[in-house]
Design a protein around this motif. Structure first.
Motif, PDB file in Angstrom:
ATOM      1  N   LEU A   1       0.752  -0.973   0.015  1.00 54.50           N
ATOM      2  CA  LEU A   1       0.020  -0.029  -0.133  1.00 54.50           C
ATOM      3  C   LEU A   1       0.860   1.149   0.042  1.00 54.50           C
ATOM      4  O   LEU A   1       0.215   2.404   0.129  1.00 54.50           O
ATOM      5  N   ALA A   2       2.256   1.211  -0.201  1.00 51.99           N
ATOM      6  CA  ALA A   2       3.049   2.291  -0.037  1.00 51.99           C
ATOM      7  C   ALA A   2       2.763   3.495  -1.088  1.00 51.99           C
ATOM      8  O   ALA A   2       2.540   4.676  -0.637  1.00 51.99           O
ATOM      9  N   ASP A   3       2.766   2.783  -2.375  1.00 53.66           N
ATOM     10  CA  ASP A   3       2.285   3.825  -3.349  1.00 53.66           C
ATOM     11  C   ASP A   3       1.160   4.546  -3.093  1.00 53.66           C
ATOM     12  O   ASP A   3       0.846   5.397  -3.692  1.00 53.66           O
ATOM     13  N   LEU A   4       0.146   3.763  -2.891  1.00 52.88           N
ATOM     14  CA  LEU A   4      -1.106   4.167  -2.724  1.00 52.88           C
ATOM     15  C   LEU A   4      -1.290   5.455  -1.448  1.00 52.88           C
ATOM     16  O   LEU A   4      -1.697   6.475  -1.657  1.00 52.88           O
ATOM     17  N   LEU A   5      -0.576   4.844  -0.348  1.00 57.81           N
ATOM     18  CA  LEU A   5      -0.400   6.018   0.534  1.00 57.81           C
ATOM     19  C   LEU A   5       0.329   7.250   0.247  1.00 57.81           C
ATOM     20  O   LEU A   5      -0.259   8.521   0.559  1.00 57.81           O
ATOM     21  N   ALA A   6       1.065   7.152  -0.515  1.00 59.62           N
ATOM     22  CA  ALA A   6       2.065   8.281  -1.094  1.00 59.62           C
ATOM     23  C   ALA A   6       1.029   9.108  -1.875  1.00 59.62           C
ATOM     24  O   ALA A   6       1.155  10.348  -1.912  1.00 59.62           O
ATOM     25  N   GLU A   7       0.462   8.569  -2.749  1.00 51.59           N
ATOM     26  CA  GLU A   7      -0.562   9.186  -3.687  1.00 51.59           C
ATOM     27  C   GLU A   7      -1.595   9.755  -2.853  1.00 51.59           C
ATOM     28  O   GLU A   7      -2.160  10.990  -3.073  1.00 51.59           O
ATOM     29  N   ARG A   8      -2.253   9.391  -2.084  1.00 55.21           N
ATOM     30  CA  ARG A   8      -3.066   9.717  -1.078  1.00 55.21           C
ATOM     31  C   ARG A   8      -2.667  11.128  -0.333  1.00 55.21           C
ATOM     32  O   ARG A   8      -3.355  12.158  -0.202  1.00 55.21           O
ATOM     33  N   ARG A   9      -1.452  10.968   0.201  1.00 55.30           N
ATOM     34  CA  ARG A   9      -1.006  12.362   0.720  1.00 55.30           C
ATOM     35  C   ARG A   9      -0.485  13.232   0.037  1.00 55.30           C
ATOM     36  O   ARG A   9      -0.815  14.446   0.110  1.00 55.30           O
ATOM     37  N   HIS A  10      -0.196  13.065  -1.232  1.00 57.09           N
ATOM     38  CA  HIS A  10       0.151  14.033  -2.238  1.00 57.09           C
ATOM     39  C   HIS A  10      -1.542  14.884  -2.638  1.00 57.09           C
ATOM     40  O   HIS A  10      -1.381  16.034  -2.823  1.00 57.09           O
ATOM     41  N   LYS A  11      -2.418  14.284  -2.835  1.00 53.69           N
ATOM     42  CA  LYS A  11      -3.785  14.729  -3.246  1.00 53.69           C
ATOM     43  C   LYS A  11      -4.453  15.186  -1.859  1.00 53.69           C
ATOM     44  O   LYS A  11      -5.228  15.961  -2.030  1.00 53.69           O
ATOM     45  N   GLN A  12      -4.246  14.751  -0.710  1.00 51.26           N
ATOM     46  CA  GLN A  12      -4.740  15.173   0.554  1.00 51.26           C
ATOM     47  C   GLN A  12      -3.746  15.556   1.688  1.00 51.26           C
ATOM     48  O   GLN A  12      -3.578  14.781   2.602  1.00 51.26           O
ATOM     49  N   PRO A  13      -3.017  16.751   1.356  1.00 46.71           N
ATOM     50  CA  PRO A  13      -2.003  17.075   2.204  1.00 46.71           C
ATOM     51  C   PRO A  13      -2.516  17.298   3.737  1.00 46.71           C
ATOM     52  O   PRO A  13      -1.705  17.135   4.647  1.00 46.71           O
ATOM     53  N   GLY A  14      -3.843  17.573   3.909  1.00 41.48           N
ATOM     54  CA  GLY A  14      -4.277  17.463   5.420  1.00 41.48           C
ATOM     55  C   GLY A  14      -4.706  16.247   5.463  1.00 41.48           C
ATOM     56  O   GLY A  14      -4.178  15.226   5.369  1.00 41.48           O
ATOM     57  N   ASN A  15      -6.015  16.110   6.260  1.00 41.98           N
ATOM     58  CA  ASN A  15      -6.581  14.902   6.641  1.00 41.98           C
ATOM     59  C   ASN A  15      -7.525  14.349   5.658  1.00 41.98           C
ATOM     60  O   ASN A  15      -8.166  13.343   5.886  1.00 41.98           O
ATOM     61  N   GLY A  16      -7.806  15.185   4.671  1.00 40.69           N
ATOM     62  CA  GLY A  16      -8.519  14.820   3.548  1.00 40.69           C
ATOM     63  C   GLY A  16      -9.989  14.707   3.916  1.00 40.69           C
ATOM     64  O   GLY A  16     -10.960  14.511   2.995  1.00 40.69           O
ATOM     65  N   THR A  17     -10.528  15.571   5.259  1.00 42.25           N
ATOM     66  CA  THR A  17     -11.855  15.422   5.570  1.00 42.25           C
ATOM     67  C   THR A  17     -12.601  16.760   5.493  1.00 42.25           C
ATOM     68  O   THR A  17     -13.649  16.970   5.220  1.00 42.25           O
ATOM     69  N   GLY A  18     -11.789  17.701   5.670  1.00 41.88           N
ATOM     70  CA  GLY A  18     -12.454  19.252   5.665  1.00 41.88           C
ATOM     71  C   GLY A  18     -13.106  19.286   7.132  1.00 41.88           C
ATOM     72  O   GLY A  18     -12.868  18.826   7.994  1.00 41.88           O
ATOM     73  N   ARG A  19     -13.748  20.627   7.276  1.00 40.50           N
ATOM     74  CA  ARG A  19     -14.098  20.891   8.299  1.00 40.50           C
ATOM     75  C   ARG A  19     -15.558  20.303   8.746  1.00 40.50           C
ATOM     76  O   ARG A  19     -15.928  19.991   9.981  1.00 40.50           O
ATOM     77  N   GLY A  20     -16.111  20.135   7.747  1.00 35.78           N
ATOM     78  CA  GLY A  20     -17.556  19.582   7.913  1.00 35.78           C
ATOM     79  C   GLY A  20     -18.691  20.660   8.116  1.00 35.78           C
ATOM     80  O   GLY A  20     -18.361  21.754   8.666  1.00 35.78           O
ATOM     81  N   SER A  21     -19.918  20.180   8.093  1.00 34.31           N
ATOM     82  CA  SER A  21     -21.014  21.116   8.080  1.00 34.31           C
ATOM     83  C   SER A  21     -21.300  21.305   9.633  1.00 34.31           C
ATOM     84  O   SER A  21     -21.896  22.493  10.095  1.00 34.31           O
ATOM     85  N   GLY A  22     -21.576  20.226  10.499  1.00 33.53           N
ATOM     86  CA  GLY A  22     -21.758  20.378  12.044  1.00 33.53           C
ATOM     87  C   GLY A  22     -23.301  20.630  11.978  1.00 33.53           C
ATOM     88  O   GLY A  22     -23.843  21.156  12.940  1.00 33.53           O
ATOM     89  N   LEU A  23     -24.184  20.359  10.872  1.00 32.47           N
ATOM     90  CA  LEU A  23     -25.613  20.742  10.991  1.00 32.47           C
ATOM     91  C   LEU A  23     -26.377  19.921  11.466  1.00 32.47           C
ATOM     92  O   LEU A  23     -26.233  18.586  11.247  1.00 32.47           O
ATOM     93  N   PRO A  24     -27.348  20.313  12.444  1.00 28.82           N
ATOM     94  CA  PRO A  24     -28.264  19.244  12.969  1.00 28.82           C
ATOM     95  C   PRO A  24     -29.278  18.773  11.828  1.00 28.82           C
ATOM     96  O   PRO A  24     -29.373  19.254  10.790  1.00 28.82           O
ATOM     97  N   LEU A  25     -30.121  17.945  12.322  1.00 29.49           N
ATOM     98  CA  LEU A  25     -31.167  17.241  11.311  1.00 29.49           C
ATOM     99  C   LEU A  25     -32.224  18.288  10.627  1.00 29.49           C
ATOM    100  O   LEU A  25     -32.253  18.142   9.329  1.00 29.49           O
ATOM    101  N   SER A  26     -32.362  19.176  11.352  1.00 28.14           N
ATOM    102  CA  SER A  26     -33.477  20.000  10.818  1.00 28.14           C
ATOM    103  C   SER A  26     -33.015  20.894   9.823  1.00 28.14           C
ATOM    104  O   SER A  26     -33.524  21.288   8.806  1.00 28.14           O
ATOM    105  N   ALA A  27     -31.565  21.203   9.980  1.00 28.80           N
ATOM    106  CA  ALA A  27     -30.950  21.906   8.699  1.00 28.80           C
ATOM    107  C   ALA A  27     -30.720  21.284   7.521  1.00 28.80           C
ATOM    108  O   ALA A  27     -30.980  21.654   6.475  1.00 28.80           O
ATOM    109  N   HIS A  28     -30.409  20.183   7.631  1.00 26.27           N
ATOM    110  CA  HIS A  28     -30.331  19.194   6.712  1.00 26.27           C
ATOM    111  C   HIS A  28     -31.717  18.822   5.910  1.00 26.27           C
ATOM    112  O   HIS A  28     -31.764  19.129   4.443  1.00 26.27           O
ATOM    113  N   VAL A  29     -32.807  18.827   6.556  1.00 27.64           N
ATOM    114  CA  VAL A  29     -34.150  18.855   6.036  1.00 27.64           C
ATOM    115  C   VAL A  29     -34.394  20.005   5.256  1.00 27.64           C
ATOM    116  O   VAL A  29     -34.966  19.880   4.272  1.00 27.64           O
ATOM    117  N   ARG A  30     -33.978  21.170   5.911  1.00 30.05           N
ATOM    118  CA  ARG A  30     -34.416  22.644   5.187  1.00 30.05           C
ATOM    119  C   ARG A  30     -33.496  22.442   3.799  1.00 30.05           C
ATOM    120  O   ARG A  30     -34.425  23.207   2.803  1.00 30.05           O
TER     121      ARG A  30
END
Length: 255
Positions: free
Chosen positions: A200-229
């Motif tokens: 998995l070494a080459d794939l892990l290196a590719e992952r790190r190149h494409k996602q220099p952070g954790n690859g997830t972003g900050r996220g919305s943190g929205l509750p159910l009602s906001a998603h429904v809206r």
């Protein structure tokens, strides 16, 4: 040389155990998602078309393929390592596409030839920031046929302040303890172990190149009602939960 089946199987199995620490009622949630897709595609005279958003190593796609063997499943993720695990271990379950959901060009990369019957996701959409989530909901509404559904199994923060959040967290934690979920390795340990796998070494290196952070972003943190809206604003005629345990939901939106 490609990834061997034995290596892919080993790491996918470890992924499945690791994820039990985080997804309350994970297997039941998968089953409910499949129940909804099965219902919405029953009696269709054309091959059902399902899109799996943030598919990871193919956990949901594989379960849907077993339940709906006649369906065509397109699975998309931005992580090259997890996608290669999916292609190797669950190759027959879906057609896998590397793209970043919510970013420019991701819909075109899917190569869809007809409207979707269903779009599904599990523990992925909460990573999208509100503008990207709003845009993605609109795009999915446009991709779905009339009567099609978006089915999202995810963790959503409770409404009602810290006291409500504490109760919800306790309920989920107690269930996880009863199921001995915390006996499994965690997210960080899994990725640390992956770093020691030569195949998995080459794939892990590719992952790190494409996602220099954790690859997830900050996220919305929205509750159910906001998603429904947001879903209603995107053009869905109905949106709401069909299953919940603690902060784990299955939300269904109908086109």
């Amino acid at each position: 040389m490609g990834l061997s089946m034995a290596t892919a199987e080993r790491w996918v199995e470890r992924w499945e155990r690791q994820q039990q620490r985080y997804a309350v009622g994970r297997e039941e949630r998968f089953t409910v998602i499949a129940d909804v897709v099965e219902h919405i595609t029953a009696g269709r005279t054309v091959t059902p078309l399902v899109l799996d958003l943030g598919c990871g190593p193919g956990s949901l796609a594989a379960r849907l393929a077993r339940r709906l063997p006649d369906a065509e499943i397109v699975a998309v993720d931005m992580d090259p390592l997890l996608l290669e695990l999916a292609r190797t271990h669950h190759g027959a379950a879906a057609r896998y596409v590397e793209a970043v959901v919510g970013e420019t060009g991701w819909v075109r990369a899917l190569g869809l030839d007809r409207p979707l019957d269903a779009a599904v996701s599990t523990t992925a959409l909460h990573y999208l920031a509100p503008p990207a989530l709003r845009r993605t909901y609109r795009q999915l509404a446009a991709l779905l046929r009339p009567g099609g559904v978006l089915v999202n199994g995810d963790h959503l923060p409770p409404e009602g302040g810290p006291e409500a959040a504490g109760i919800v967290a306790h309920v989920g934690r107690r269930r996880a303890e009863r199921q001995q979920a915390f006996a499994h390795e965690d997210w960080e340990s899994w990725w640390t172990a992956v770093a020691g796998e030569p195949e998995l070494a080459d794939l892990l290196a590719e992952r790190r190149h494409k996602q220099p952070g954790n690859g997830t972003g900050r996220g919305s943190g929205l509750p159910l009602s906001a998603h429904v809206r947001l879903l209603r604003q995107a053009g869905f005629t109905h949106a709401g939960p069909v299953w919940q345990y603690g902060n784990s939901y299955v939300v269904v939106a109908t086109r």
